[in-house]
Design a protein around this motif. Structure first.
Motif, short mmCIF file in Angstrom:
data_model
loop_
_atom_site.label_atom_id
_atom_site.label_comp_id
_atom_site.label_asym_id
_atom_site.label_seq_id
_atom_site.Cartn_x
_atom_site.Cartn_y
_atom_site.Cartn_z
N LEU A 20 0.84 -1.20 0.00
CA LEU A 20 0.00 0.00 0.00
C LEU A 20 0.87 1.25 0.00
O LEU A 20 0.60 2.21 -0.73
N TRP A 24 1.07 4.15 -2.85
CA TRP A 24 0.95 5.57 -2.53
C TRP A 24 2.12 6.34 -3.12
O TRP A 24 1.94 7.40 -3.71
N LYS A 27 1.73 6.58 -6.90
CA LYS A 27 0.66 7.54 -7.26
C LYS A 27 1.17 8.96 -7.11
O LYS A 27 0.94 9.82 -7.97
N TRP A 55 -4.74 -4.09 -3.66
CA TRP A 55 -6.15 -3.85 -3.97
C TRP A 55 -6.63 -2.57 -3.31
O TRP A 55 -7.32 -1.75 -3.94
N LEU A 56 -6.26 -2.37 -2.04
CA LEU A 56 -6.65 -1.13 -1.35
C LEU A 56 -6.02 0.09 -2.02
O LEU A 56 -6.67 1.13 -2.15
N GLY A 57 -4.77 -0.04 -2.45
CA GLY A 57 -4.12 1.06 -3.15
C GLY A 57 -4.82 1.42 -4.44
O GLY A 57 -4.98 2.59 -4.78
N GLN A 58 -5.25 0.40 -5.16
CA GLN A 58 -5.99 0.65 -6.40
C GLN A 58 -7.33 1.30 -6.10
O GLN A 58 -7.75 2.23 -6.79
N TYR A 59 -8.00 0.83 -5.07
CA TYR A 59 -9.34 1.32 -4.74
C TYR A 59 -9.30 2.72 -4.11
O TYR A 59 -9.96 3.63 -4.59
N TRP A 60 -8.54 2.87 -3.04
CA TRP A 60 -8.50 4.14 -2.32
C TRP A 60 -7.81 5.25 -3.10
O TRP A 60 -8.25 6.40 -3.06
N LEU A 61 -6.71 4.89 -3.77
CA LEU A 61 -5.93 5.91 -4.46
C LEU A 61 -6.35 6.09 -5.92
O LEU A 61 -5.84 6.98 -6.59
N ARG A 62 -7.23 5.22 -6.39
CA ARG A 62 -7.63 5.23 -7.81
C ARG A 62 -6.38 5.14 -8.68
O ARG A 62 -6.16 5.93 -9.59
N THR A 65 -5.91 1.52 -12.24
CA THR A 65 -7.25 0.94 -12.45
C THR A 65 -7.68 0.93 -13.91
O THR A 65 -8.66 0.29 -14.25
#
Length: 94
Positions: A20, A24, A27, A55-62, A65
């Protein structure tokens, strides 16, 4: 066997937090036009057990994707990781 599952859970937690953080970092680099983390590094972290963090990085940080080839490889790493506990459970009965 409980120690194996506990160790595996701790490994996944540690790698997920690291992954994660790397998402970050990547990104942030993408936004500022700085050096990026190679996709193969992101995939390797996911394969080694950091896929929940990825998965959280893709979801939270967009982040990461839109590229279909990246997402396909990512979900393959998830599939491989989910088969590991099943194989360990199955080996217990052999």
């Amino acid at each position: 066997m409980i120690k194996v599952y506990l160790g595996l859970a701790l490994w996944y937690l540690l790698l997920s937090l690291i992954t994660l953080g790397v998402y970050w970092w990547d990104k942030r680099a993408a936004i500022h036009g700085n050096w990026r983390v190679p996709e193969r590094t992101l995939h390797m972290l996911a394969l080694l057990g950091g896929w929940p963090g990825a998965w959280l990085g893709q979801y939270w940080l967009r982040h990461k994707t839109r590229k279909a080839s990246f997402r396909i490889i990512f979900w393959l790493t998830v599939l491989l990781n989910l088969t590991l506990p099943v194989l360990l459970w199955w080996a217990r009965w052999e």
